[in-house]
Design an enzyme around this catalytic site. Structure first.
Site, short mmCIF file in Angstrom:
data_model
loop_
_atom_site.label_atom_id
_atom_site.label_comp_id
_atom_site.label_asym_id
_atom_site.label_seq_id
_atom_site.Cartn_x
_atom_site.Cartn_y
_atom_site.Cartn_z
N LYS A 34 41.38 -9.59 -4.79
CA LYS A 34 41.65 -9.17 -3.41
C LYS A 34 42.88 -9.84 -2.80
O LYS A 34 43.60 -9.22 -2.01
CB LYS A 34 40.43 -9.39 -2.52
CG LYS A 34 39.99 -10.83 -2.35
CD LYS A 34 38.76 -10.91 -1.45
CE LYS A 34 38.34 -12.35 -1.23
NZ LYS A 34 37.19 -12.46 -0.32
N ARG A 129 28.57 -16.71 7.39
CA ARG A 129 29.32 -15.47 7.25
C ARG A 129 28.31 -14.38 6.95
O ARG A 129 27.33 -14.25 7.66
CB ARG A 129 30.42 -15.61 6.18
CG ARG A 129 31.57 -14.59 6.42
CD ARG A 129 32.72 -14.71 5.43
NE ARG A 129 32.37 -14.10 4.15
CZ ARG A 129 33.26 -13.89 3.19
NH1 ARG A 129 34.53 -14.23 3.36
NH2 ARG A 129 32.88 -13.34 2.05
#
Length: 356
Positions: A34, A129
């Protein structure tokens, strides 16, 4: 134009080293692309090193890889948006999830398409998260297992370090294994995957401190940069000069080290702080905040220091640099994960590959 020099040979070497460490502990390695925007050449390096599954967070990046001949399997790392689920189910073999509504939608898509995907349910063990909070995880994931008839929950996962900076430890990894075991008992379903690690968790493998049962890591930073920002370290058994940023000097002046006049905020709303060192020789580079994160650049020139930057200019103190630097010359830097992410995203930074 600034340039990123990407050394594919060193990237493959780093991947092999990380894969070797994981394999010694019976941990499957997911190679994460990514930070490179799903760069097909980076993905090919990871595959060449022996990694099977490519992990990505953006549908567009997976499409880019597929178009360039990088084949499945892919893992969708970011919790999927409902609006993109049909594309994600079509492209990915593994999807990280954290919502029952999302699981229901995936199940419906799979049923209609006559296909199956593998789901890893994310558990928040402290970093805050994504993921169901670990105290409620058993109940929620048991419901998800019952929903899945065509799709399949194959395990649990967690992410640490990226938001709250919480370090992976034997204790929080053990929570994940415990939750998996309880779900298996309650649902009479085998969940073979405990996806507990990222770059920050490599230390657990290095010190043989990973709880038995954690058997999958998702790693990008260590492969790309040989660093571990969460633990604030260079990984000494990996290469750090895998990616180097080069920028041209567009001004050379000797100026005071502290600005004159009434002080406000800079163009990004920050309050700059300057140390009075007297007159200093400064190079201004054709590089700025739009291209990278300048404060996260480390000059390869010894004794050079990045002072500050605006959108288009980065100022580097070169007073104590030994070599002669002139307008038109270039300076080179290694990058942090954040600096690389922005540089790879910026269309004004040229990408050059070496060591094919």
């Amino acid at each position: 134009m600034p340039r990123l020099y990407i050394n594919l040979r060193l990237l493959e070497k780093n991947t092999k080293e990380v894969l070797s460490l994981c394999s010694k502990h019976n941990v499957e390695l997911i190679g994460v692309t990514k930070v490179s925007l799903g760069d097909p050449q980076v993905a090919q390096c990871i595959r060449n090193a022996g990694v099977n599954i490519i992990g990505e967070s953006r549908v567009e990046n997976i499409k880019r890889m597929v178009k360039s001949g990088i084949n499945r399997p892919f893992m969708m790392l970011r919790i999927p948006a409902i609006s993109q689920l049909e594309e994600i189910v079509d492209l990915c073999d593994y999807i990280l999830v954290s919502e029952l509504k999302t699981v229901e939608a995936i199940e419906e898509i799979c049923k209609n398409a006559g296909k199956s995907v593998n789901l890893i349910y994310m558990v928040d063990v402290g970093d805050l998260r994504e993921g169901v909070w670990y105290k409620q995880a058993e109940e929620e994931i048991c419901k998800a297992v019952k929903i899945c008839k065509t799709s399949r929950i194959i395990g649990v996962g967690t992410n640490l370090g990226c938001y709250g900076g919480i370090l992976p430890t034997n204790e929080n990894m053990a929570k994940l294994v415990y939750i998996r075991d309880k779900i298996e008992q309650r649902t009479n379903t085998h969940l073979p995957i405990v996806s507990g690690g990222n770059t920050a968790a490599l230390r657990l493998l290095e010190h043989s401190d990973l709880p038995e049962g954690v058997n999958q890591y998702r790693v990008g930073e260590a492969i790309m940069l040989g660093t571990d920002v969460t633990n604030n370290r260079k990984i000494d058994w990996l290469e750090q000069k895998t990616v180097v940023l080069e920028a041209e000097v567009i001004e050379m002046k000797t100026k005071p080290s502290v600005p004159e006049g009434q002080s406000g905020l800079d163009a990004f709303g920050r309050q700059p702080v300057f140390v009075d060192k007297g007159l200093r020789k400064r190079a201004i580079l054709a590089l700025g905040e739009q291209d990278t994160v300048p404060k996260h650049l480390k000059p390869l020139d010894k004794n050079a220091e990045v002072i500050h930057a605006s959108s288009d200019h980065t100022i580097v103190d070169i007073t104590e640099v030994q070599r002669q630097i002139n307008v038109g010359d270039t300076m080179k830097f290694t990058l942090s994960y954040a600096a690389l992410l922005r540089a790879m995203t910026c269309p004004h930074v040229e990408k050059i590959y070496r060591g094919e």
